[in-house]
Design an enzyme around this catalytic site. Structure first.
Site, mmCIF file in Angstrom:
data_model
loop_
_atom_site.group_PDB
_atom_site.id
_atom_site.type_symbol
_atom_site.label_atom_id
_atom_site.label_comp_id
_atom_site.label_asym_id
_atom_site.label_seq_id
_atom_site.Cartn_x
_atom_site.Cartn_y
_atom_site.Cartn_z
ATOM 1 C CD GLU A 238 1.365 -5.982 -12.506
ATOM 2 O OE1 GLU A 238 0.449 -6.450 -13.207
ATOM 3 O OE2 GLU A 238 1.468 -4.775 -12.230
ATOM 4 C CB CYS B 242 3.712 23.363 19.700
ATOM 5 S SG CYS B 242 2.502 22.061 20.006
ATOM 6 C CD GLN C 57 8.350 0.732 -0.981
ATOM 7 O OE1 GLN C 57 8.515 1.629 -1.802
ATOM 8 N NE2 GLN C 57 8.138 -0.518 -1.346
ATOM 9 C CG ASN C 58 2.794 -1.241 2.825
ATOM 10 O OD1 ASN C 58 3.005 -0.689 1.745
ATOM 11 N ND2 ASN C 58 2.651 -2.548 2.927
ATOM 12 C CG ASP D 286 -0.741 -1.129 6.011
ATOM 13 O OD1 ASP D 286 -0.836 -1.491 4.820
ATOM 14 O OD2 ASP D 286 0.086 -1.623 6.812
ATOM 15 C CG HIS E 263 7.336 5.654 2.193
ATOM 16 N ND1 HIS E 263 6.894 4.968 1.089
ATOM 17 C CD2 HIS E 263 8.630 5.987 1.926
ATOM 18 C CE1 HIS E 263 7.865 4.919 0.186
ATOM 19 N NE2 HIS E 263 8.932 5.517 0.669
ATOM 20 N N GLY F 88 5.332 -7.396 -2.939
ATOM 21 C CA GLY F 88 4.276 -6.461 -3.305
ATOM 22 C C GLY F 88 4.712 -5.023 -3.477
ATOM 23 C CB CYS G 280 -2.055 21.191 18.508
ATOM 24 S SG CYS G 280 -0.940 20.941 19.876
HETATM 25 N N1 APR Z 1 0.170 -9.723 -3.896
HETATM 26 C C1 APR Z 1 1.430 -9.357 -4.258
HETATM 27 N N2 APR Z 1 1.703 -8.239 -4.970
HETATM 28 C C2 APR Z 1 0.656 -7.466 -5.320
HETATM 29 C C3 APR Z 1 -0.688 -7.786 -5.000
HETATM 30 C C4 APR Z 1 -0.905 -8.974 -4.255
HETATM 31 N N3 APR Z 1 -2.142 -9.364 -3.891
HETATM 32 N N4 APR Z 1 -1.497 -6.805 -5.504
HETATM 33 C C5 APR Z 1 -0.696 -5.914 -6.111
HETATM 34 N N5 APR Z 1 0.595 -6.305 -6.019
HETATM 35 C C6 APR Z 1 1.795 -5.620 -6.504
HETATM 36 C C7 APR Z 1 1.632 -4.856 -7.795
HETATM 37 O O1 APR Z 1 1.893 -5.712 -8.917
HETATM 38 C C8 APR Z 1 2.698 -3.762 -7.663
HETATM 39 O O2 APR Z 1 3.960 -4.227 -8.116
HETATM 40 O O3 APR Z 1 2.126 -4.643 -5.531
HETATM 41 C C9 APR Z 1 2.779 -3.532 -6.154
HETATM 42 C C10 APR Z 1 2.082 -2.258 -5.712
HETATM 43 O O4 APR Z 1 2.791 -1.178 -6.269
HETATM 44 P P1 APR Z 1 2.461 0.300 -5.752
HETATM 45 O O5 APR Z 1 0.990 0.476 -5.666
HETATM 46 O O6 APR Z 1 3.286 1.258 -6.567
HETATM 47 O O7 APR Z 1 2.976 0.275 -4.238
HETATM 48 P P2 APR Z 1 4.435 0.490 -3.696
HETATM 49 O O8 APR Z 1 5.454 -0.156 -4.598
HETATM 50 O O9 APR Z 1 4.419 0.081 -2.276
HETATM 51 O O10 APR Z 1 4.598 2.102 -3.778
HETATM 52 C C11 APR Z 1 5.725 2.663 -3.152
HETATM 53 O O11 APR Z 1 4.882 4.871 -3.715
HETATM 54 O O12 APR Z 1 3.152 6.381 -3.818
HETATM 55 C C12 APR Z 1 4.247 5.982 -3.079
HETATM 56 O O13 APR Z 1 4.514 6.297 -0.774
HETATM 57 C C13 APR Z 1 3.817 5.528 -1.704
HETATM 58 O O14 APR Z 1 4.785 3.759 -0.336
HETATM 59 C C14 APR Z 1 4.280 4.069 -1.637
HETATM 60 C C15 APR Z 1 5.379 4.038 -2.673
#
Ligand code: APR
Length: 248
Positions: free
Chosen positions: A218, A132, A103-104, A106, A121, A190, A150
């Site tokens: 968590e 264009c 979903q990242n 980066d 995403h 994550g 552009c």
């Molecule tokens: N290691 C593992 N998990 C982690 C860590 C870590 N160091 N730090 C945070 N987390 C976990 C958090 O507990 C949480 O469950 O990563 C998750 C991050 O959740 P979000 O910030 O909601 O990210 P994500 O689930 O990828 O969001 C999905 O939401 O806003 C949209 O498009 C955006 O792609 C994103 C989508």
């Protein structure tokens, strides 16, 4: 504290697996210095997500671009793959991991050397002209002048990330469901599973009989519903331990 018995259990499943797929969210990049969207230091606690809403972008491109550059591009410039991205890439090289659905935006899985990445995403690495449709790699765009325009038609460029109220790239979505249904081990790393249709993909893996391994600091919405092995610690720590047991 990592539960080594569970690490051993997860490693055994991966070792015996015929088709392992990983599904990653913002949490895997936190240890690369990229803040998550939700939770304690979540971006959405500090910023109104309106700046990545598609109608807002078309109405106020400069205001939107100023936030996009500050929050994504300036952070991504400094970010490098962490141990979690690198271990996943090694798992790919050794045949323990077939694909990554992320979903990242980066580009850190690709920077770590993993090839088969499905970006649900979109990506921050390319941009498209809103007039264009000319396509640009980020390296050809100067973000010191906002909004970027552009070279061909002077139209405003938009990052190829999926904005709120924009459709998900259909190729990535279709292939991600196919990969999930084909997997016999599915590793969720994550993500807190708040966003659909992304959050439906791990459920499809579960429904097709995959063992679900979840790595998170968590519980997420998956943990008490589809997760079989929950490894409660930072992604870099868990994957480093997994890498040792898999002799990567
Ligand atoms: N290691 C593992 N998990 C982690 C860590 C870590 N160091 N730090 C945070 N987390 C976990 C958090 O507990 C949480 O469950 O990563 C998750 C991050 O959740 P979000 O910030 O909601 O990210 P994500 O689930 O990828 O969001 C999905 O939401 O806003 C949209 O498009 C955006 O792609 C994103 C989508």
């Amino acid at each position: 504290m990592i539960d080594n018995r569970k690490i051993g259990e997860a490693a055994e499943k991966i070792r015996k697996s015929k088709y392992t797929v990983a599904f990653t969210g913002a949490g895997i990049s936190v240890e690369s210095g990229i803040p998550p969207f939700r939770g304690e230091n979540g971006l959405w606690n500090k910023y109104d997500p309106i700046f990545v809403e598609i109608e807002y972008f078309h109405k106020k491109p400069l205001q939107s671009w100023k936030k996009i550059k500050e929050i994504f591009y300036d952070t991504f410039d400094e970010a490098n793959p962490n141990a979690a991205h690198k271990i996943l890439a090694k798992m790919g090289e050794r045949g323990f991991l077939e694909s990554i659905i992320t979903q990242n935006i980066d580009n850190l899985h690709q920077k770590a050397g993993f090839k088969n990445v499905y970006e649900l995403h979109g990506t921050s690495r390319t941009l498209s002209c809103t007039e264009c449709s000319s396509e640009y790699d980020l390296s050809f765009v100067d973000l010191n002048f906002l909004p970027p325009t552009c070279y061909v038609c002077k139209g405003i460029l938009k990052p190829d990330i999926v904005f709120f109220n924009e459709p998900i790239p259909q190729f990535a979505l279709k292939r991600s469901f196919e990969e999930a249904k084909k997997s016999d081990v599915f590793i969720i790393i994550g993500t807190n599973a708040e966003v659909i249709p992304a959050a439906d993909i791990p459920v499809a893996a579960k429904e097709h009989g995959a063992t679900i391994i979840e790595i998170n600091i968590e519980k997420s919405h998956f943990t008490d519903t589809i997760t079989d092995i929950f490894l409660k610690a930072k992604a870099a720590e868990v994957l480093t331990e997994l890498g040792k047991v898999l002799y990567l």
